[in-house]
Design a protein around this motif. Structure first.
Motif, PDB file in Angstrom:
ATOM      1  N   ARG A 157       0.835  -1.207   0.000  1.00 29.49           N
ATOM      2  CA  ARG A 157       0.000   0.000   0.000  1.00 29.49           C
ATOM      3  C   ARG A 157       0.865   1.250   0.000  1.00 29.49           C
ATOM      4  NH1 ARG A 157      -3.257   0.727   5.135  1.00 29.49           N
ATOM      5  NH2 ARG A 157      -1.493   2.056   5.663  1.00 29.49           N
ATOM      6  N   TYR A 163     -10.382  -9.095   6.143  1.00 31.85           N
ATOM      7  CA  TYR A 163      -9.416  -9.789   5.293  1.00 31.85           C
ATOM      8  C   TYR A 163      -8.813  -8.860   4.251  1.00 31.85           C
ATOM      9  CZ  TYR A 163     -11.849 -13.764   7.361  1.00 31.85           C
ATOM     10  OH  TYR A 163     -12.403 -14.652   8.252  1.00 31.85           O
ATOM     11  N   THR A 164      -9.553  -7.811   3.906  1.00 32.70           N
ATOM     12  CA  THR A 164      -9.116  -6.869   2.880  1.00 32.70           C
ATOM     13  C   THR A 164      -9.680  -5.493   3.197  1.00 32.70           C
ATOM     14  OG1 THR A 164      -9.230  -8.635   1.216  1.00 32.70           O
ATOM     15  CG2 THR A 164      -9.064  -6.383   0.397  1.00 32.70           C
ATOM     16  N   SER A 165      -8.828  -4.480   3.150  1.00 37.78           N
ATOM     17  CA  SER A 165      -9.324  -3.113   3.222  1.00 37.78           C
ATOM     18  C   SER A 165      -9.765  -2.707   1.817  1.00 37.78           C
ATOM     19  CB  SER A 165      -8.235  -2.159   3.718  1.00 37.78           C
ATOM     20  OG  SER A 165      -7.879  -2.453   5.055  1.00 37.78           O
ATOM     21  N   ALA A 187      -8.099  -2.878  -3.527  1.00 38.84           N
ATOM     22  CA  ALA A 187      -8.239  -3.916  -2.505  1.00 38.84           C
ATOM     23  C   ALA A 187      -6.885  -4.151  -1.862  1.00 38.84           C
ATOM     24  CB  ALA A 187      -8.774  -5.207  -3.118  1.00 38.84           C
ATOM     25  N   ASN A 188      -6.765  -3.767  -0.590  1.00 36.22           N
ATOM     26  CA  ASN A 188      -5.519  -3.910   0.170  1.00 36.22           C
ATOM     27  C   ASN A 188      -5.608  -5.190   1.004  1.00 36.22           C
ATOM     28  OD1 ASN A 188      -3.912  -1.822   2.737  1.00 36.22           O
ATOM     29  ND2 ASN A 188      -3.117  -3.539   1.587  1.00 36.22           N
ATOM     30  N   THR A 189      -4.965  -6.254   0.534  1.00 34.04           N
ATOM     31  CA  THR A 189      -5.050  -7.534   1.237  1.00 34.04           C
ATOM     32  C   THR A 189      -4.386  -7.453   2.603  1.00 34.04           C
ATOM     33  OG1 THR A 189      -2.990  -8.326   0.259  1.00 34.04           O
ATOM     34  CG2 THR A 189      -5.013  -8.784  -0.944  1.00 34.04           C
ATOM     35  N   HIS A 190      -4.844  -8.274   3.535  1.00 30.31           N
ATOM     36  CA  HIS A 190      -4.245  -8.341   4.864  1.00 30.31           C
ATOM     37  C   HIS A 190      -3.453  -9.645   4.972  1.00 30.31           C
ATOM     38  CE1 HIS A 190      -6.982  -5.264   7.115  1.00 30.31           C
ATOM     39  NE2 HIS A 190      -6.674  -4.867   5.894  1.00 30.31           N
ATOM     40  N   VAL A 191      -2.154  -9.532   4.916  1.00 32.33           N
ATOM     41  CA  VAL A 191      -1.273 -10.687   5.035  1.00 32.33           C
ATOM     42  C   VAL A 191      -1.007 -10.942   6.520  1.00 32.33           C
ATOM     43  CG1 VAL A 191       0.991 -11.625   4.467  1.00 32.33           C
ATOM     44  CG2 VAL A 191      -0.226 -10.208   2.794  1.00 32.33           C
ATOM     45  N   ALA A 224      -0.903  -3.617   7.093  1.00 33.45           N
ATOM     46  CA  ALA A 224      -1.603  -3.371   5.829  1.00 33.45           C
ATOM     47  C   ALA A 224      -0.760  -2.513   4.894  1.00 33.45           C
ATOM     48  CB  ALA A 224      -2.950  -2.701   6.099  1.00 33.45           C
ATOM     49  N   SER A 244       1.372  -4.671   2.742  1.00 26.77           N
ATOM     50  CA  SER A 244       0.687  -5.738   2.015  1.00 26.77           C
ATOM     51  C   SER A 244       0.229  -5.252   0.636  1.00 26.77           C
ATOM     52  CB  SER A 244      -0.515  -6.235   2.824  1.00 26.77           C
ATOM     53  OG  SER A 244      -0.080  -6.778   4.066  1.00 26.77           O
ATOM     54  N   TYR A 256     -15.748  -7.832  -4.331  1.00 23.89           N
ATOM     55  CA  TYR A 256     -15.220  -6.999  -3.248  1.00 23.89           C
ATOM     56  C   TYR A 256     -16.286  -6.037  -2.730  1.00 23.89           C
ATOM     57  CZ  TYR A 256     -10.355  -8.505  -3.714  1.00 23.89           C
ATOM     58  OH  TYR A 256      -9.197  -9.248  -3.708  1.00 23.89           O
TER      59      TYR A 256
END
Length: 251
Positions: free
Chosen positions: A85, A190-192, A202-206, A211, A214, A231
């Motif tokens: 991000r 799970y995703t911002s 879509a910012n995935t959460h690893v 964040a 990610s 989404y």
């Protein structure tokens, strides 16, 4: 099988079955059958209803698309991927805000980076709302188990909850602005999601990573594609479970 997407879309548009029927020039009972039995209308009526409720026909009636075409169109929605991000330029966020004319939807735990990196973020959002853009802001409840757990997983403890508190303080001037809707959520995230009209980030959460570190996927909505709508459905489900934050909201 009933068509719950159509039912929800009509309700979200604030319409009755009678009003839909009048606008599409069919009987209200026909509209009810489209919902209760899952019957697929003729193409002309599909396009009329989709336009009326602000959804694409393929979202409301996915059976009208072949799997091969759906896959092809979904791939066309993909614009690019950022490795993190932090790699998304602040000018990109500013441009997306400036170009929004219909909808701004933000789902995150805190996303305080927007205030920190986008010039005049709060004033810009307020201006968008006053010009007729629907703004929905959905941020985490600092006292929720979801925020606590995510903070532990990132190794930052209570810092994430602190960021959520800071975000809500930033938002106080916005909550009272006409056109701005704000809710607080307690959901596992799970995703911002950052949606500006037909563009969605879509910012995935690893697991174990912040964040900011990610990946971020940039999608542009195309009729018949699935990724953008998937989404956005996730946003809608979280929104429905969230609690409204009024002008006196304090965290």
């Amino acid at each position: 099988m009933s068509n719950e997407r159509l039912r929800a879309a009509i309700a979200s548009a604030g319409l009755t079955l009678e009003e839909v029927g009048d606008r599409v020039e069919v009987d209200a009972k026909t509209v009810e059958r489209w919902i209760s039995t899952g019957r697929v209308p003729h193409a002309t009526n599909r396009f009329a209803v989709a336009t009326l409720v602000g959804k694409c026909t393929e979202f409301l009636w996915p059976s009208t698309l072949s799997e091969a075409r759906t896959r092809s169109v979904s791939e066309a929605e993909f614009v690019m991927i950022y490795p993190s991000r932090g790699a998304v330029p602040s000018s990109t966020w500013a441009a997306l805000l400036a170009d929004a004319h219909e909808s701004i939807d933000i789902l995150a735990f805190a996303a305080s980076f927007l205030v920190d990196t986008v010039p005049d973020f709060i004033d810009t959002i307020a201006g968008c709302a006053r010009s007729g853009v629907r703004v929905r802001l959905l941020f985490g409840d600092p006292a929720s188990d979801a925020v606590r757990l995510r903070g532990e997983e990132e190794g930052i403890g209570d810092s994430l909850a602190g960021r959520c508190v800071l975000t809500w303080r930033y938002l106080r001037p916005l909550i009272a602005t006409s056109g701005v809707q704000a809710r607080t959520h307690r959901s596992t995230l799970y995703t911002s999601i950052f949606r500006f009209d037909d563009d969605l980030f879509a910012n995935t959460h690893v697991y174990g990573s912040a964040a900011n570190q990610s990946p971020v996927i940039h999608l542009h909505r195309i009729a018949g594609g699935r990724m953008f709508s998937d989404y956005l459905e996730g946003f809608e489900r979280t929104w429905e479970r969230a609690v409204e934050a009024g002008p006196d909201h304090v965290v």
